[in-house]
Design a protein around this motif. Structure first.
Motif, short mmCIF file in Angstrom:
data_model
loop_
_atom_site.label_atom_id
_atom_site.label_comp_id
_atom_site.label_asym_id
_atom_site.label_seq_id
_atom_site.Cartn_x
_atom_site.Cartn_y
_atom_site.Cartn_z
N UNK A 109 0.83 -1.41 0.01
CA UNK A 109 -0.08 0.09 -0.06
C UNK A 109 0.94 1.36 -0.22
N UNK A 110 2.05 1.13 0.45
CA UNK A 110 2.89 2.15 0.63
C UNK A 110 3.70 2.74 -0.77
N UNK A 111 3.35 1.84 -1.91
CA UNK A 111 3.74 2.18 -3.20
C UNK A 111 3.17 3.53 -3.70
N UNK A 139 -4.14 13.32 0.34
CA UNK A 139 -5.11 13.01 1.18
C UNK A 139 -5.61 11.77 0.75
N UNK A 140 -5.89 11.36 -0.51
CA UNK A 140 -6.77 10.19 -1.17
C UNK A 140 -5.75 9.08 -0.53
N UNK A 141 -4.35 9.38 -1.09
CA UNK A 141 -3.45 8.02 -0.97
C UNK A 141 -3.34 8.06 0.64
N UNK A 142 -3.19 8.63 1.48
CA UNK A 142 -3.15 8.62 2.84
C UNK A 142 -4.21 7.92 3.35
N UNK A 143 -5.53 8.12 3.07
CA UNK A 143 -6.84 7.45 3.42
C UNK A 143 -6.71 6.07 2.93
N UNK A 144 -6.00 6.02 1.87
CA UNK A 144 -6.09 4.45 1.36
C UNK A 144 -5.18 3.54 2.08
N UNK A 149 -4.09 -0.48 6.32
CA UNK A 149 -3.51 -0.83 7.57
C UNK A 149 -4.68 -1.16 8.70
N UNK A 150 -5.88 -0.49 8.72
CA UNK A 150 -6.73 -0.75 9.75
C UNK A 150 -7.20 -2.05 9.54
N UNK A 151 -7.60 -2.20 8.06
CA UNK A 151 -8.39 -3.47 7.59
C UNK A 151 -7.43 -4.68 8.08
#
Length: 163
Positions: A109-111, A139-144, A149-151
């Motif tokens: 996800x960090x890519x 902001x969209x990237x950070x939310x994703x 991570x939460x999932x």
């Protein structure tokens, strides 16, 4: 969101196509060494194989579109050393460390931060402006990334409860 404004501002289609081939090379290399990573603890060997697969993927493009002229200079040697050691070796070792620590899905996800870092480097090195669209993209990237991570944590917690 970040790259849409950059590409529509007159990016060279051939350059964009080469970038997509580079992404394809990274994907192929990652898929080829992904299974090896689990079976082989020799990270440097895996990094080397991944670099060779990427090299083999883009070599035909080099023959097709580049003039092979090498002008040995100190600047060339420094650029080659930097490219080989920092983004090639060090970043890959950090990547494998991240995969070992948090797993491949969460690490992947960090890519999505790559466009953001590209924009920041372009602003610092080339003096390009950082726009509101860039901020929205971040902001969209950070939310994703946060959602992934939460999932992953919720899935891990649910598995721990069922055991």
């Amino acid at each position: 969101v970040i790259m849409a404004g950059k590409v529509s501002a007159g990016a060279d289609p051939a350059g964009v196509a080469v970038a997509f081939v580079g992404v394809l090379a990274l994907t192929v290399a990652t898929l080829l060494v992904g299974g090896t990573f689990a079976r082989n603890p020799n990270t440097l060997m895996i990094v080397g194989v991944q670099m060779l697969v990427g090299f083999a993927t883009v070599l035909p493009l080099s023959f097709a579109f580049e003039d092979w002229v090498v002008n040995p200079t100190v600047s060339l040697a420094l650029a080659f050393a930097w490219t080989t050691l920092v983004p090639g070796l060090l970043a890959t070792l950090v990547w494998f460390g991240l995969v070992r620590r948090i797993g491949p899905t969460a690490a992947a996800s960090f890519h999505f931060l790559n466009p953001f870092f590209g924009v920041v480097i372009a602003a610092l090195v080339l003096g390009e402006a950082i726009t509101g669209r860039d901020a929205l993209g971040v902001a969209v990237i950070m939310a994703g990334i946060l959602a992934v991570q939460v999932s992953r944590r919720r899935i891990a917690a649910a598995r721990a409860v069922t055991r």
